[in-house]
Design an enzyme around this catalytic site. Structure first.
Site: not given
Ligand code: PGA
Length: 248
Positions: A10-12, A92, A94, A164, A170, A210, A232
């Protein structure tokens, strides 16, 4: 039953088209034991979709559920289909917390993606307060039930659930393996109640939060964990390569 593991990047809101082309050059893998997908931004996706190696499937980070129309700033499933998108992240944390997506909206997206033949990756997760207050089961069960409303078991065959924990995204703080396994078992038991054991046993439940090269092998070696959703660490092709080739 044996489920194929999948690792999803997931490159966001990272990596422009140019940067993604460089990423692809450095991610020079021809074979992996797991299925691998990347979810770039929409503009990046448009620049790289026809340059992906066979081992990389394309996923999207979001969409709107209506087929077309006056929805300024949104993107439709047909637009994603045109680029060969196979997977779609939905709900997600976010999107839920920053953009205020409700379980109802998330459910509309799951229904639309399913109807379009794009595989939903429905994300669920509890906050730290919910975990510490022992409300995680309640929270996760309601996200699952509301997210999958009006979806019948025949449509859930290829569905993916991403667990998640919000507090692990993150933050560098990965959940403990035993805790993740406990949650995955719980999610599968809820799915079994909703859809029947046969369908539930086919649904992949992946973990995100993470994930990095130092913990990916342990996570992927668990029978309860059908794959990973990586934020990340997926931005660096070398790290992502180490994750998808973890020995397990
Ligand atoms: P992260 O993000 O690996 O940076 O914790 C995971 C995600 O939000 O899908």
């Amino acid at each position: 039953m044996a489920r194929n593991k999948i690792v999803i990047a997931n490159w966001k809101m990272n990596l422009t088209g140019k940067e993604a082309l460089d990423w692809l050059k450095r991610f020079d893998l021809e074979q992996t034991k797991v299925e691998v997908a990347i979810c770039p931004s929409f503009t990046t996706m448009a620049q790289i979709y026809d340059r992906l190696p066979d081992i990389l499937a394309l996923g999207a980070q979001n969409c709107y559920y209506q087929p077309q129309g006056a929805y300024t700033g949104e993107i439709s499933l047909a637009m994603l289909q045109e680029l060969g998108v196979k997977y779609l992240l939905i709900g997600h944390s976010e999107r839920r917390s920053i953009f205020g997506e409700s379980d109802e909206l998330i459910n509309s997206k799951v229904q639309a993606a399913t109807a379009a033949g794009i595989i939903p990756v429905l994300c669920v997760g509890e906050t730290l307060t919910e975990r510490e207050g022992a409300q995680w089961q309640e929270r996760l069960e309601s996200q699952l039930r509301l997210g999958l409303q009006n979806i019948d078991s025949a449509q859930c065959d290829r569905l993916i659930i991403a667990y998640e924990p919000v507090w692990a995204i993150g933050t560098g703080r990965t959940a403990l393996l035993a805790d993740i396994e406990e949650v995955h078992k719980f999610l599968r038991s809820v799915l079994t109640g909703m859809l029947g054991g046969e369908v539930a046993s086919r649904i992949r439940i992946v973990y995100g939060g993470s994930v990095k090269p130092s913990n990916s092998a342990q996570l992927l070696s668990s029978e309860e964990i059908d794959g990973l959703l990586v934020g990340g660490a997926s931005l660096k092709p070398d790290e992502f390569k180490m994750i998808v080739t973890s020995n397990f």
